[in-house]
Design an enzyme around this catalytic site. Structure first.
Site, short mmCIF file in Angstrom:
data_model
loop_
_atom_site.label_atom_id
_atom_site.label_comp_id
_atom_site.label_asym_id
_atom_site.label_seq_id
_atom_site.Cartn_x
_atom_site.Cartn_y
_atom_site.Cartn_z
N CYS A 81 0.70 -1.13 -0.05
CA CYS A 81 0.13 0.04 0.03
C CYS A 81 0.81 1.30 -0.09
CB CYS A 81 -1.07 -0.25 1.20
SG CYS A 81 -2.23 1.01 1.07
N HIS A 180 -3.31 -5.36 0.94
CA HIS A 180 -2.94 -5.75 2.13
C HIS A 180 -3.01 -7.24 2.39
CE1 HIS A 180 -2.59 -1.97 4.16
NE2 HIS A 180 -3.44 -1.52 3.33
N GLU A 182 -1.43 -8.96 4.57
CA GLU A 182 -1.51 -9.52 5.99
C GLU A 182 -3.13 -9.55 6.70
OE1 GLU A 182 -0.67 -6.47 4.59
OE2 GLU A 182 -1.45 -4.82 5.87
N SER A 234 -3.55 -6.55 35.87
CA SER A 234 -5.17 -6.23 35.76
C SER A 234 -5.85 -7.32 35.54
CB SER A 234 -5.12 -5.65 34.27
OG SER A 234 -4.86 -6.69 33.14
N GLY A 235 -5.45 -8.63 35.93
CA GLY A 235 -6.25 -9.71 35.87
C GLY A 235 -6.13 -10.36 34.47
N GLY A 236 -5.98 -9.72 33.57
CA GLY A 236 -6.11 -10.32 32.21
C GLY A 236 -4.88 -11.36 32.01
N VAL A 237 -4.85 -11.80 30.62
CA VAL A 237 -4.08 -12.84 30.18
C VAL A 237 -2.46 -12.06 30.54
CG1 VAL A 237 -3.09 -14.24 28.44
CG2 VAL A 237 -5.75 -13.61 28.48
N ASP A 238 -2.34 -10.92 29.68
CA ASP A 238 -1.11 -10.47 29.56
C ASP A 238 -0.28 -10.01 30.78
OD1 ASP A 238 -2.40 -10.46 27.29
OD2 ASP A 238 -2.64 -8.18 26.93
N SER A 239 -1.15 -9.37 31.76
CA SER A 239 -0.24 -9.05 32.90
C SER A 239 -0.09 -10.22 33.91
CB SER A 239 -1.03 -7.87 33.85
OG SER A 239 -2.21 -8.21 34.17
#
Ligand code: XMP
Length: 536
Positions: A81, A180, A182, A234-239
Site C-alpha cells: 500500500c 494488504h 496481511e 489487571s487480571g487479564g492474560v497479559d499481565s
C-alpha cells in the site's frame, strides 16, 4: 536467526504483517519507517524488508521517509500500500489521489508473462508462484494510487478500478502490492507473504516461543539484578503471563504485584486474580480497593474519551499514592504486560504515525515515562501478539482458564456502559456478562470446541435505554442489554460471530429470567471496521 525487517509507517495493520510471518516460524522486527537502517542490518540477520501501509500520503510532509539505504543495501523489498507508493515516489514514479477511495474486498486481475519471461530471475519466479490464479479478491484501503510507475518497474496486477495492484522491478528483487496481504480476508495473502519470506528472501525458520523465553529470562536477570520489580496487574492474560515470567525468572521476594479493584471489573475478579497469582508463587500481592474513588470520579460523565481520560488519570494518581505507601527503593523497576497491539491502538506504535482511535490508559503515564527515561521499565511482552502470549503462558504453566481468557479493556465496565456509570449499573452488567460468558463456556460447536474458545472476545454492554416489557402480566420497564461476540486474529479487525439462533435465544432468555433489571437483549452485528470492538 533470520529476520524480516518491517518499516512501520503507521498502518493499523503493520503488526499483522509481523504476526503472519512469525506464524510461519520467521522472526520479524518492526521498526519506525524512518529508522537509520545501519543499526538494524548490522548483525547480518535481516533477509528482506517490508514497507508497511500508512494513513498518510507520500506527497505530503506527514508521511515518513525511509532511509535511502534501503534502496542500496541489496536486500529484497516488498512495498505494501503506502509502502509501494513510497517505493514508487522515492524512485521517480508518480502517486496521486484517487477520485474515490478504494476500500474493502476488491478483485485483482493478474497478467503474468510466460514463465521464462518473469522478471527478477529465480526470486521473481518464486514470488509470482503465489499468483497462480488469474484473479482473486484482495483487501484494499487506500486513497492514493500509482499514476506512473518508477523506471524499471512493470505492472502485473490490476484492480477492478483499473489502477496498478501488483508491480515488480525487472532486475531487482523489489515487489509492490496496492492491497494488504496481511489481512485475513485477503485471498492469496498468506501465499504472497510466504513466497516473499521463503522464496524471495530465502529465510530459514528459527523463531519459537521456547527460544524467546530463554532470551527474555536471560535479559531480565541481567537488567534487574537484585532490585525489586513492581508489576501492575489487571487480571487479564497479559499481565498474568508477565507476572508468571517474572516469578519464574526472579526471586519471588523481588516481585511486587499491584492490582486495583476499581469496581469496574468483571464478577469475582479480585478473588480470581488473587488465587491465580498465589498459585504462580506470588508473595507480595498489593490489592488496592478503590471502587468508591472511581465511581465518584465518573459521576455524571458520558463522553467516552472523557471517561477514558478520567479513569486513566485516576489510575495514575492512585498508583503513585500507593507506591509511596509501599516505600520501594528508587532503584525499583516498573513492569507492565503491554503488547504491541496496545501500543499501536494508542497511536504509540513504533513508527508513531498511527492515528489515535481510542486512548489506552495503560500505555503511558508520567510514572511510566519517568521510569522509561531512567531505563527502568520492563515490558517483557511488548514484541508479542496475543496468541503468542497465550502460548508463552502455557509454557510457563499459567492456568488454562487464564490463558484462554478473552481480553478485557483497562477502563473495564465503564466503556461497556455507554452514558453515565453507576454502581447499580455495574452490578447489573457484571451479572449479565457472567451469565453470557458462562453459557459460552458450556456450549460447544460441532467440532467439540467450546463457543468461548471459538470466539475471540465476547461481552455484554448495558445500553442507556430502557424498554417496555411484560413479566407475569405486569408491565416491566427494564434496561436493554447488547451482546457482543467477535472472531478475530488479534483485535485489529473483527467479524461478528455467527451464532446458531438457538444459542442466542436460550442465552437471551436465561439473562432476562435471571437479571430482573434487564428487559430486552439484542445482538450487536457490526464488524470492525467500521465499528470498534468495545462500544466506547
Ligand atoms: P477496540 O474497541 O479498539 O478494541 O476495537 C480492541 C481491543 O482492545 C481492547 N481495549 C483495550 N485494552 N486498554 C486495554 O488494555 C484499553 O483502554 C482498551 N480499550 C479497548 C478491546 O477490549 C479489544 O480487545
Amino acid at each position: 536467526m533470520d529476520k524480516i525487517l518491517i518499516l512501520d509507517f503507521g498502518s493499523q495493520t503493520t503488526q499483522l504483517i509481523g504476526r503472519r510471518i512469525r506464524d510461519m516460524g520467521v522472526y520479524t522486527e518492526i521498526i519506525p519507517g524512518d529508522s537509520d537502517l545501519a543499526a538494524h542490518i548490522g548483525d547480518g540477520a535481516a533477509r528482506g524488508i517490508i514497507l508497511s501501509g500508512s494513513p498518510e500520503s507520500v506527497y505530503t510532509s506527514e508521511g515518513a521517509v525511509p532511509d535511502r539505504k534501503i534502496y542500496e543495501c541489496g536486500l529484497p523489498l516488498l512495498g505494501i500500500c503506502y509502502g509501494l507508493q513510497r517505493m514508487t515516489f522515492d524512485n521517480g514514479g508518480l502517486v496521486e489521489p484517487l477520485p474515490e477511495r478504494e476500500y474493502g474486498a476488491k478483485e485483482v486481475k493478474i497478467n503474468l508473462p510466460p514463465a521464462d519471461k518473469i522478471p527478477g530471475g529465480e526470486r521473481g519466479a518464486a514470488f509470482f508462484e503465489a499468483f497462480n490464479e488469474k484473479k482473486f479478491t484482495a483487501w484494499m484501503s487506500h486513497g492514493d494510487t500509482l499514476t506512473k510507475l518508477a523506471p524499471g518497474f512493470k505492472q502485473y496486477g490490476t484492480s477492478v478500478t483499473g489502477f496498478p495492484a501488483v508491480v515488480a522491478h525487472e532486475t531487482k528483487p523489489w515487489f509492490g502490492l496496492q492491497f494488504h496481504p496481511e489481512v485475513t480476508h485477503c485471498e492469496r495473502g498468506f501465499e504472497i507473504l510466504s513466497a516473499f519470506t521463503f522464496g524471495v528472501c530465502g529465510c530459514k525458520k528459527g523463531w519459537s516461543m521456547e527460544q524467546y523465553i530463554e532470551e527474555v529470562r536471560a535479559s531480565l536477570q541481567r537488567r534487574v539484578g537484585k532490585n525489586p520489580v513492581l508489576l501492575l496487574i489487571s487480571g487479564g492474560v497479559d499481565s498474568t503471563v508477565a507476572g508468571a515470567l517474572l516469578l519464574k525468572t526472579l526471586d519471588a521476594d523481588q516481585v511486587h504485584l499491584m492490582y486495583m479493584d476499581t469496581g469496574l471489573m468483571r464478577k469475582d475478579e479480585t478473588k480470581i486474580v488473587t488465587t491465580n497469582l498465589e498459585k504462580l508463587g506470588g508473595k507480595h500481592l498489593h490489592i488496592i480497593h478503590c471502587e468508591d474513588e472511581f465511581l465518584d470520579a465518573l459521576k455524571g460523565l458520558t463522553e467516552p474519551e472523557t471517561k477514558r481520560k478520567v479513569i486513566g488519570d485516576l489510575f495514575i494518581t492512585i498508583q503513585e499514592r500507593e507506591l509511596k505507601r509501599l516505600g520501594l527503593p528508587e532503584s525499583y523497576f516498573l513492569a507492565q504486560g503491554t503488547l504491541y497491539t496496545d501500543l499501536i491502538e494508542s497511536g504509540k506504535g513504533v513508527g508513531k504515525k498511527a492515528h489515535v482511535i481510542k486512548s489506552h490508559h495503560n500505555v503511558g503515564s508520567p510514572l511510566v515515562d519517568a521510569k522509561r527515561k531512567a531505563g527502568r521499565i520492563i515490558e517483557p511482552l511488548e514484541k508479542l501478539y496475543k496468541d503468542e502470549v497465550r502460548a508463552l503462558g502455557r509454557l510457563l504453566h499459567v492456568d488454562e482458564d487464564v490463558v484462554r481468557r478473552h481480553p478485557f479493556p483497562g477502563p473495564g465496565l465503564a466503556v461497556r456502559i455507554p452514558g453515565v456509570v453507576t454502581k447499580e449499573k455495574c452490578d447489573i452488567l457484571r451479572e449479565a456478562d457472567f451469565i453470557f460468558i458462562d453459557e459460552l463456556k458450556k456450549r460447544f460447536n460441532d467440532k467439540g470446541q467450546s463457543l468461548y474458545d471459538e470466539i475471540w472476545q465476547a461481552f455484554a454492554v448495558l445500553l442507556p435505554i430502557r424498554s417496555v416489557g411484560v413479566a407475569g402480566d405486569v408491565r416491566k420497564y427494564g434496561w436493554v442489554l447488547a451482546l457482543r461476540a467477535i472472531t478475530s486474529a488479534d483485535g485489529m479487525t473483527a467479524d461478528v460471530y455467527p451464532f446458531n439462533t438457538k444459542d442466542l435465544l436460550e442465552i437471551s432468555t436465561l439473562i432476562t429470567n435471571s437479571v430482573k433489571d434487564i428487559g430486552r437483549v439484542t445482538y450487536d452485528i457490526s464488524s470492525k471496521p467500521p465499528a470498534t470492538i468495545e462500544w466506547e
